[in-house]
Design a protein around this motif. Structure first.
Motif, PDB file in Angstrom:
ATOM      1  N   LYS A 174       0.864  -1.180   0.000  1.00 19.57           N
ATOM      2  CA  LYS A 174       0.000   0.000   0.000  1.00 19.57           C
ATOM      3  C   LYS A 174       0.900   1.229   0.000  1.00 19.57           C
ATOM      4  N   LEU A 175       0.796   2.028  -1.056  1.00 21.24           N
ATOM      5  CA  LEU A 175       1.678   3.171  -1.236  1.00 21.24           C
ATOM      6  C   LEU A 175       0.893   4.463  -1.155  1.00 21.24           C
ATOM      7  N   THR A 176       1.550   5.504  -0.694  1.00 22.52           N
ATOM      8  CA  THR A 176       0.943   6.840  -0.659  1.00 22.52           C
ATOM      9  C   THR A 176       1.978   7.847  -1.117  1.00 22.52           C
ATOM     10  N   SER A 177       1.486   8.944  -1.669  1.00 18.34           N
ATOM     11  CA  SER A 177       2.372   9.998  -2.135  1.00 18.34           C
ATOM     12  C   SER A 177       1.556  11.271  -2.315  1.00 18.34           C
ATOM     13  N   ASP A 178       2.280  12.394  -2.497  1.00 19.97           N
ATOM     14  CA  ASP A 178       1.587  13.660  -2.735  1.00 19.97           C
ATOM     15  C   ASP A 178       1.440  13.935  -4.227  1.00 19.97           C
ATOM     16  N   ARG A 179       1.708  12.938  -5.051  1.00 19.46           N
ATOM     17  CA  ARG A 179       1.570  13.069  -6.507  1.00 19.46           C
ATOM     18  C   ARG A 179       1.319  11.672  -7.079  1.00 19.46           C
ATOM     19  N   PRO A 180       0.922  11.560  -8.364  1.00 17.96           N
ATOM     20  CA  PRO A 180       0.676  10.240  -8.966  1.00 17.96           C
ATOM     21  C   PRO A 180       1.855   9.302  -8.745  1.00 17.96           C
ATOM     22  N   ILE A 181       1.539   8.053  -8.434  1.00 13.51           N
ATOM     23  CA  ILE A 181       2.558   7.074  -8.043  1.00 13.51           C
ATOM     24  C   ILE A 181       2.973   6.228  -9.247  1.00 13.51           C
ATOM     25  N   PRO A 182       4.225   6.323  -9.699  1.00 11.00           N
ATOM     26  CA  PRO A 182       4.674   5.554 -10.874  1.00 11.00           C
ATOM     27  C   PRO A 182       4.498   4.054 -10.726  1.00 11.00           C
ATOM     28  N   ASP A 183       4.660   3.501  -9.514  1.00 10.36           N
ATOM     29  CA  ASP A 183       4.530   2.055  -9.325  1.00 10.36           C
ATOM     30  C   ASP A 183       3.101   1.569  -9.542  1.00 10.36           C
ATOM     31  N   CYS A 184       2.150   2.494  -9.574  1.00 12.14           N
ATOM     32  CA  CYS A 184       0.738   2.129  -9.781  1.00 12.14           C
ATOM     33  C   CYS A 184       0.207   2.676 -11.097  1.00 12.14           C
ATOM     34  N   ILE A 185       1.118   2.861 -12.034  1.00 17.09           N
ATOM     35  CA  ILE A 185       0.706   3.397 -13.327  1.00 17.09           C
ATOM     36  C   ILE A 185      -0.279   2.481 -14.046  1.00 17.09           C
ATOM     37  N   ASP A 186      -0.227   1.164 -13.689  1.00 15.13           N
ATOM     38  CA  ASP A 186      -1.072   0.185 -14.370  1.00 15.13           C
ATOM     39  C   ASP A 186      -2.362  -0.106 -13.614  1.00 15.13           C
ATOM     40  N   ARG A 187      -2.669   0.680 -12.574  1.00 16.63           N
ATOM     41  CA  ARG A 187      -3.866   0.407 -11.778  1.00 16.63           C
ATOM     42  C   ARG A 187      -4.474   1.705 -11.262  1.00 16.63           C
ATOM     43  N   GLU A 188      -5.642   1.587 -10.690  1.00 13.68           N
ATOM     44  CA  GLU A 188      -6.349   2.765 -10.203  1.00 13.68           C
ATOM     45  C   GLU A 188      -5.684   3.324  -8.952  1.00 13.68           C
ATOM     46  N   GLN A 189      -5.638   4.665  -8.864  1.00 16.10           N
ATOM     47  CA  GLN A 189      -5.121   5.348  -7.691  1.00 16.10           C
ATOM     48  C   GLN A 189      -6.205   6.259  -7.126  1.00 16.10           C
ATOM     49  N   LYS A 190      -6.361   6.240  -5.831  1.00 17.26           N
ATOM     50  CA  LYS A 190      -7.326   7.118  -5.184  1.00 17.26           C
ATOM     51  C   LYS A 190      -6.628   8.404  -4.757  1.00 17.26           C
ATOM     52  N   VAL A 191      -7.365   9.503  -4.859  1.00 17.36           N
ATOM     53  CA  VAL A 191      -6.866  10.798  -4.407  1.00 17.36           C
ATOM     54  C   VAL A 191      -7.678  11.166  -3.164  1.00 17.36           C
ATOM     55  N   LEU A 192      -7.001  11.309  -2.014  1.00 18.31           N
ATOM     56  CA  LEU A 192      -7.668  11.546  -0.746  1.00 18.31           C
ATOM     57  C   LEU A 192      -7.548  12.996  -0.310  1.00 18.31           C
ATOM     58  N   ASN A 193      -8.558  13.475   0.376  1.00 22.55           N
ATOM     59  CA  ASN A 193      -8.489  14.766   1.052  1.00 22.55           C
ATOM     60  C   ASN A 193      -7.620  14.607   2.297  1.00 22.55           C
ATOM     61  N   PRO A 194      -7.166  15.722   2.863  1.00 20.93           N
ATOM     62  CA  PRO A 194      -6.384  15.622   4.111  1.00 20.93           C
ATOM     63  C   PRO A 194      -7.113  14.871   5.206  1.00 20.93           C
ATOM     64  N   SER A 195      -8.470  14.884   5.155  1.00 19.07           N
ATOM     65  CA  SER A 195      -9.249  14.185   6.171  1.00 19.07           C
ATOM     66  C   SER A 195      -9.263  12.676   5.942  1.00 19.07           C
ATOM     67  N   GLY A 196      -8.803  12.234   4.780  1.00 20.94           N
ATOM     68  CA  GLY A 196      -8.783  10.812   4.463  1.00 20.94           C
ATOM     69  C   GLY A 196      -9.945  10.356   3.612  1.00 20.94           C
ATOM     70  N   THR A 197     -10.880  11.249   3.297  1.00 22.16           N
ATOM     71  CA  THR A 197     -11.998  10.890   2.425  1.00 22.16           C
ATOM     72  C   THR A 197     -11.546  10.901   0.973  1.00 22.16           C
ATOM     73  N   VAL A 198     -12.226  10.103   0.153  1.00 26.74           N
ATOM     74  CA  VAL A 198     -11.842   9.985  -1.247  1.00 26.74           C
ATOM     75  C   VAL A 198     -12.281  11.230  -2.008  1.00 26.74           C
ATOM     76  N   LYS A 199     -11.323  11.881  -2.620  1.00 25.74           N
ATOM     77  CA  LYS A 199     -11.583  13.094  -3.399  1.00 25.74           C
ATOM     78  C   LYS A 199     -11.806  12.770  -4.872  1.00 25.74           C
ATOM     79  N   GLY A 200     -11.146  11.733  -5.363  1.00 27.23           N
ATOM     80  CA  GLY A 200     -11.270  11.349  -6.765  1.00 27.23           C
ATOM     81  C   GLY A 200     -10.434  10.126  -7.049  1.00 27.23           C
ATOM     82  N   LYS A 201     -10.408   9.730  -8.296  1.00 33.49           N
ATOM     83  CA  LYS A 201      -9.644   8.570  -8.714  1.00 33.49           C
ATOM     84  C   LYS A 201      -8.974   8.873 -10.048  1.00 33.49           C
TER      85      LYS A 201
END
Length: 233
Positions: free
Chosen positions: A50-77
């Motif tokens: 399980k990876l997290t970053s402040d920008r798109p994650i290259p290791d997950c280029i082949d799969r969906e990435q969630k974009v979270l708000n600072p509160s931890g709620t899903v902002k987008g994908k």
């Protein structure tokens, strides 16, 4: 490696992957620039991490990435970003689906045209007979012409009898008549054979149409029956 909190410069290969990911997502720009969308990116890579970053994650280029708000709620994908092979497969699938839709639309158009042209079997039978009658008329005319050519050849052969002892003395005009008659008879015979084949093609076409028309007429009756029952007192 992407960690719980991403910072610092990326190695060359990873930096290239990030550029590719941003470009593929329509977020082209220098990697060192501000992140394309503010938020926390999270995903699970191919190794189950399980990876997290402040920008798109290259290791997950082949799969969906969630974009979270600072509160931890899903902002987008975002993603996944397709590889060249995946993109080619998707385009091929979309092309095949488009061709199938076009084929079905054309089939429906032909069915509508058939129903309008042949509302019942009597109309279809009558047009078949008319088409066959036209072909038979052409064959009859060609047969008559073939008979005339045969009669001409009888006359030519009688004249040719005078030169049996010495064929080298056959006049050029007579020899030309022989050649022309031979060629004309061959052409006429080929024409008749072709027209006889056309009769088979006409029957095959009407037979195939009739198979489809029976299905369409049955479907039309099935649709009309409930409507008639509804109107009955």
């Amino acid at each position: 490696m992407v960690s719980k909190k991403f910072s610092g410069r990326l190695p060359g290969a990873r930096r290239f992957d990030l550029v590719l990911l941003c470009a593929a997502l329509g977020l082209a720009g220098p990697v060192s620039a501000q992140a394309p969308e503010v938020g926390i990116y999270t995903c699970t890579d191919a190794k189950g991490r399980k990876l997290t970053s402040d920008r798109p994650i290259p290791d997950c280029i082949d799969r969906e990435q969630k974009v979270l708000n600072p509160s931890g709620t899903v902002k987008g994908k975002i993603g996944p970003v397709l590889t060249e092979l995946q993109r080619a497969e998707l385009e091929a699938k979309e092309k095949a689906e488009m061709e199938e839709r076009a084929r079905l639309a054309e089939e429906k158009r032909r069915d509508r045209a058939l129903r309008v042209r042949y509302p019942n079997k009597e109309v279809h039978d009558r047009e078949r007979l008319e088409a066959l009658a036209q072909e038979n008329l052409v064959i009859a005319t060609a047969t008559l012409r073939a008979k005339e050519l045969q009669e001409q050849r009888v006359v030519i052969d009688r004249e040719l009898e005078f030169y049996q002892k010495d064929p080298s003395k056959v006049p050029a005009l007579l020899q030309r008549q022989i050649d022309e008659n031979t060629q004309s008879q061959a052409v006429q015979q080929r024409f008749i054979v072709d027209k006889q084949g056309e009769i088979k093609r006409v029957n095959d076409r009407f037979d195939a149409e009739l198979v489809r028309l029976k299905q369409l007429w049955q479907l039309q009756r099935s649709v009309a029956a409930p409507a008639s029952a509804t109107k009955s007192p």
